[in-house]
Design an enzyme around this catalytic site. Structure first.
Site, PDB file in Angstrom:
ATOM      1  N   PHE A  30      -7.766  -7.387  -1.542  1.00 58.50           N
ATOM      2  CA  PHE A  30      -7.563  -8.812  -1.261  1.00 58.50           C
ATOM      3  C   PHE A  30      -8.749  -9.383  -0.472  1.00 58.50           C
ATOM      4  CE2 PHE A  30      -5.359 -11.296   2.322  1.00 58.50           C
ATOM      5  CZ  PHE A  30      -5.668 -12.526   1.775  1.00 58.50           C
ATOM      6  N   ASN A  51     -11.230   2.926  -4.347  1.00 59.62           N
ATOM      7  CA  ASN A  51     -10.515   3.923  -5.163  1.00 59.62           C
ATOM      8  C   ASN A  51      -9.328   3.295  -5.897  1.00 59.62           C
ATOM      9  OD1 ASN A  51      -8.596   3.552  -3.217  1.00 59.62           O
ATOM     10  ND2 ASN A  51      -8.308   5.724  -2.733  1.00 59.62           N
ATOM     11  N   ASP A  75     -13.499   7.485  -3.209  1.00 55.38           N
ATOM     12  CA  ASP A  75     -12.552   7.545  -2.099  1.00 55.38           C
ATOM     13  C   ASP A  75     -13.352   7.734  -0.814  1.00 55.38           C
ATOM     14  OD1 ASP A  75     -10.698   8.542  -0.142  1.00 55.38           O
ATOM     15  OD2 ASP A  75      -9.311   8.980  -1.779  1.00 55.38           O
ATOM     16  N   LEU A  80     -20.422   9.768   1.161  1.00 51.07           N
ATOM     17  CA  LEU A  80     -21.091   8.897   0.197  1.00 51.07           C
ATOM     18  C   LEU A  80     -22.541   8.758   0.653  1.00 51.07           C
ATOM     19  CD1 LEU A  80     -20.717   6.734  -2.100  1.00 51.07           C
ATOM     20  CD2 LEU A  80     -20.138   5.116  -0.296  1.00 51.07           C
ATOM     21  N   TYR A 162      -1.064   3.947  10.377  1.00 45.63           N
ATOM     22  CA  TYR A 162      -1.997   2.810  10.290  1.00 45.63           C
ATOM     23  C   TYR A 162      -2.541   2.470  11.678  1.00 45.63           C
ATOM     24  CZ  TYR A 162      -3.563  -1.927   8.946  1.00 45.63           C
ATOM     25  OH  TYR A 162      -4.291  -3.071   8.703  1.00 45.63           O
TER      26      TYR A 162
HETATM   27  P1  NAD Z   1      -5.912  -4.376   0.475  1.00 39.35           P
HETATM   28  O1  NAD Z   1      -4.910  -3.303   0.372  1.00 39.35           O
HETATM   29  O2  NAD Z   1      -5.837  -5.494  -0.505  1.00 39.35           O
HETATM   30  O3  NAD Z   1      -7.382  -3.795   0.397  1.00 39.35           O
HETATM   31  C1  NAD Z   1      -7.720  -2.487   0.790  1.00 39.35           C
HETATM   32  C2  NAD Z   1      -8.683  -1.949  -0.243  1.00 39.35           C
HETATM   33  O4  NAD Z   1      -9.072  -0.618   0.164  1.00 39.35           O
HETATM   34  C3  NAD Z   1      -8.050  -1.802  -1.623  1.00 39.35           C
HETATM   35  O5  NAD Z   1      -8.925  -2.297  -2.595  1.00 39.35           O
HETATM   36  C4  NAD Z   1      -7.825  -0.306  -1.783  1.00 39.35           C
HETATM   37  O6  NAD Z   1      -7.814   0.126  -3.111  1.00 39.35           O
HETATM   38  C5  NAD Z   1      -8.983   0.236  -0.969  1.00 39.35           C
HETATM   39  N1  NAD Z   1      -8.771   1.593  -0.485  1.00 39.35           N
HETATM   40  C6  NAD Z   1      -7.680   2.090   0.149  1.00 39.35           C
HETATM   41  N2  NAD Z   1      -7.866   3.388   0.449  1.00 39.35           N
HETATM   42  C7  NAD Z   1      -9.114   3.710   0.006  1.00 39.35           C
HETATM   43  C8  NAD Z   1      -9.870   4.899   0.020  1.00 39.35           C
HETATM   44  N3  NAD Z   1      -9.398   6.038   0.568  1.00 39.35           N
HETATM   45  N4  NAD Z   1     -11.104   4.880  -0.525  1.00 39.35           N
HETATM   46  C9  NAD Z   1     -11.595   3.755  -1.097  1.00 39.35           C
HETATM   47  N5  NAD Z   1     -10.916   2.609  -1.136  1.00 39.35           N
HETATM   48  C10 NAD Z   1      -9.682   2.579  -0.592  1.00 39.35           C
HETATM   49  O7  NAD Z   1      -5.825  -4.940   1.962  1.00 39.35           O
HETATM   50  P2  NAD Z   1      -6.582  -6.159   2.657  1.00 39.35           P
HETATM   51  O8  NAD Z   1      -5.563  -7.075   3.168  1.00 39.35           O
HETATM   52  O9  NAD Z   1      -7.655  -6.671   1.797  1.00 39.35           O
HETATM   53  O10 NAD Z   1      -7.209  -5.425   3.925  1.00 39.35           O
HETATM   54  C11 NAD Z   1      -8.575  -5.077   3.987  1.00 39.35           C
HETATM   55  C12 NAD Z   1      -8.867  -4.474   5.346  1.00 39.35           C
HETATM   56  O11 NAD Z   1      -8.565  -5.409   6.384  1.00 39.35           O
HETATM   57  C13 NAD Z   1      -8.052  -3.211   5.635  1.00 39.35           C
HETATM   58  O12 NAD Z   1      -8.880  -2.294   6.300  1.00 39.35           O
HETATM   59  C14 NAD Z   1      -6.974  -3.715   6.564  1.00 39.35           C
HETATM   60  O13 NAD Z   1      -6.536  -2.701   7.441  1.00 39.35           O
HETATM   61  C15 NAD Z   1      -7.676  -4.833   7.308  1.00 39.35           C
HETATM   62  N6  NAD Z   1      -6.704  -5.807   7.803  1.00 39.35           N
HETATM   63  C16 NAD Z   1      -6.126  -6.721   6.951  1.00 39.35           C
HETATM   64  C17 NAD Z   1      -5.190  -7.617   7.452  1.00 39.35           C
HETATM   65  C18 NAD Z   1      -4.532  -8.647   6.573  1.00 39.35           C
HETATM   66  O14 NAD Z   1      -3.682  -9.396   7.068  1.00 39.35           O
HETATM   67  N7  NAD Z   1      -4.873  -8.783   5.316  1.00 39.35           N
HETATM   68  C19 NAD Z   1      -4.840  -7.585   8.804  1.00 39.35           C
HETATM   69  C20 NAD Z   1      -5.428  -6.633   9.615  1.00 39.35           C
HETATM   70  C21 NAD Z   1      -6.373  -5.760   9.122  1.00 39.35           C
END
Ligand code: NAD
Ligand code: UDP
Length: 337
Positions: A30, A51, A75, A80, A162
């Site tokens: 996202f 991933n 992953d 990397l 988390y």
């Molecule tokens: P999301 O789940 O849409 O995006 C996370 C992405 O990381 C996904 O594309 C997923 O496939 C990828 N991913 C997960 N594990 C992986 C791995 N081992 N190797 C490679 N890729 C991997 O979530 P988001 O909302 O876009 O969040 C992005 C970041 O922002 C995250 O780190 C999240 O903790 C942080 N965050 C988001 C929010 C929010 O409200 N959206 C709030 C606090 C923190």
């Protein structure tokens, strides 16, 4: 290692290289996909690593034709080797439903992912940004949350994979800075929403909008008096870019979020009004360790980055509703592609 290219302006002057090689882990997710959009539009060479655990190809499909965009399926728990100038480390499932699905992998992603991106930064000298979270404050006893608050996290509960994973990642970032002089940027992100949220991620904004659009019951957990403060995605990405561009002395942690706090019940009411839905609100048990209040103090972001959110809740919800409406009309066919 500096980028070999440079820009030539109309007057013949050669500018310092501004085109950077940028690694975005979690770039198909996202937030990651919105960040890639901005970086590609700004002319940087973007390497998106994902991933696809919760990310989707659809989120980045429109970027694939861009000559300055590249994707690698990888992953981040595995090492990397890439040459880059900047790293945004976003890889990690963010919704409670997704990060609790495989909690061991969630911790590994945060901790080993941090070690691996810090390793790249150490070798290349790249600036490295960590997407941390308001969850480091747990169920906070200080309100609104300032960056010096150390938090109230249950290390044994279902959210710990988390929360503690992200806390450990922050520790690693600051230890790499102290020990190896890395240029780090740590953002603590509060609830953010917008188009490209995963429709099945169980987060409150996507759940309520999809339920309202389908005319299904709106599932309010607990009594709905718990609070959150919701930031629209474009505002957050602007904060990311400002933090990355800030002086090396600005390491964070720095809260990024919208300080407009509302009860979750209030969010349900706004979604119902904006969708003109006839859905009714039903109450479901509050999940264990669900924080009762959350709101960022963004004084630090205002002062150090000149950053403040600009998209109001109703406007952001309207845009998000439009996105999910189109997705539902297309039969949610892109929910897992
Ligand atoms: P999301 O789940 O849409 O995006 C996370 C992405 O990381 C996904 O594309 C997923 O496939 C990828 N991913 C997960 N594990 C992986 C791995 N081992 N190797 C490679 N890729 C991997 O979530 P988001 O909302 O876009 O969040 C992005 C970041 O922002 C995250 O780190 C999240 O903790 C942080 N965050 C988001 C929010 C929010 O409200 N959206 C709030 C606090 C923190
Ligand atoms: N929530 C809810 N109904 C839902 C999904 C979530 O009432 O269908 C509540 C949840 O209990 C929490 C808040 O909304 O209090 C935000 O939940 P979310 O999973 O989006 O993120 P969190 O801030 O808890 O990580």
């Amino acid at each position: 290692m500096a980028y070999p290219g440079s820009l030539r302006y109309g007057n013949g002057m050669i500018a310092q290289p501004v085109r950077k090689r940028v690694l975005v882990t979690g770039g198909a997710g996202f937030l990651g996909s919105h960040l890639c959009d901005r970086l590609v539009a700004d002319g940087h060479d973007v390497l998106c690593v994902d991933n696809y655990f919760t990310g989707r190809r659809d989120n980045i499909a429109h970027l694939l034709a861009a000559p300055n965009f590249e994707v690698m399926r990888h992953d981040v728990t595995l090492p990397l080797h890439v040459e880059v100038d900047e790293i945004f480390n976003l890889a990690c499932p963010a919704s409670p439903v997704h990060y609790q699905f495989d909690p061991v992998q969630t911790t590994k992603t945060s901790v080993m992912g941090a070690i691996n991106v810090l390793g790249i930064a150490r070798r290349t000298g790249a600036r490295v940004f960590q997407a941390s979270t308001s969850e480091v404050y747990g169920d906070p006893t200080v309100h609104p949350q300032t960056e010096d608050y150390r938090g109230n996290v249950n290390p044994l509960g279902p959210r710990a994979c988390y929360d503690e994973g992200k806390r450990c990642a922050e520790t690693l970032f600051f230890d790499y800075r102290r020990q190896h002089g890395l240029r780090i940027k740590v953002a603590r992100i509060f609830n953010t929403y917008g188009p490209r949220m995963h429709p099945n991620d169980g987060r409150v904004v996507s759940n309520f909008i999809i339920q309202a659009l389908r005319g299904e019951d709106i599932t309010l957990y607990g009594n709905g008096n718990q609070t959150r403060a919701f930031c629209y995605a474009s505002d957050l990405i602007e904060g990311f870019l400002r933090l990355m561009a800030s002086d090396d002395g600005v390491t964070g942690p720095i809260n990024l979020g919208n300080p407009h706090e509302i009860p979750v019940r209030g969010l349900a009411e706004r979604v119902l009004a904006l969708t003109a839905s006839s859905s009714r609100i039903v109450f479901r048990p509050l999940p264990q360790d669900d924080p009762m209040q959350r709101c960022p103090d963004i004084t630090r972001a205002r002062e150090l980055l000149g950053w403040t959110p600009t998209v109001g809740l109703d406007e952001g919800l309207r845009r998000t509703i439009e996105y999910f409406d189109a997705l539902l009309k297309a039969g949610l066919k892109s929910s897992r592609s």
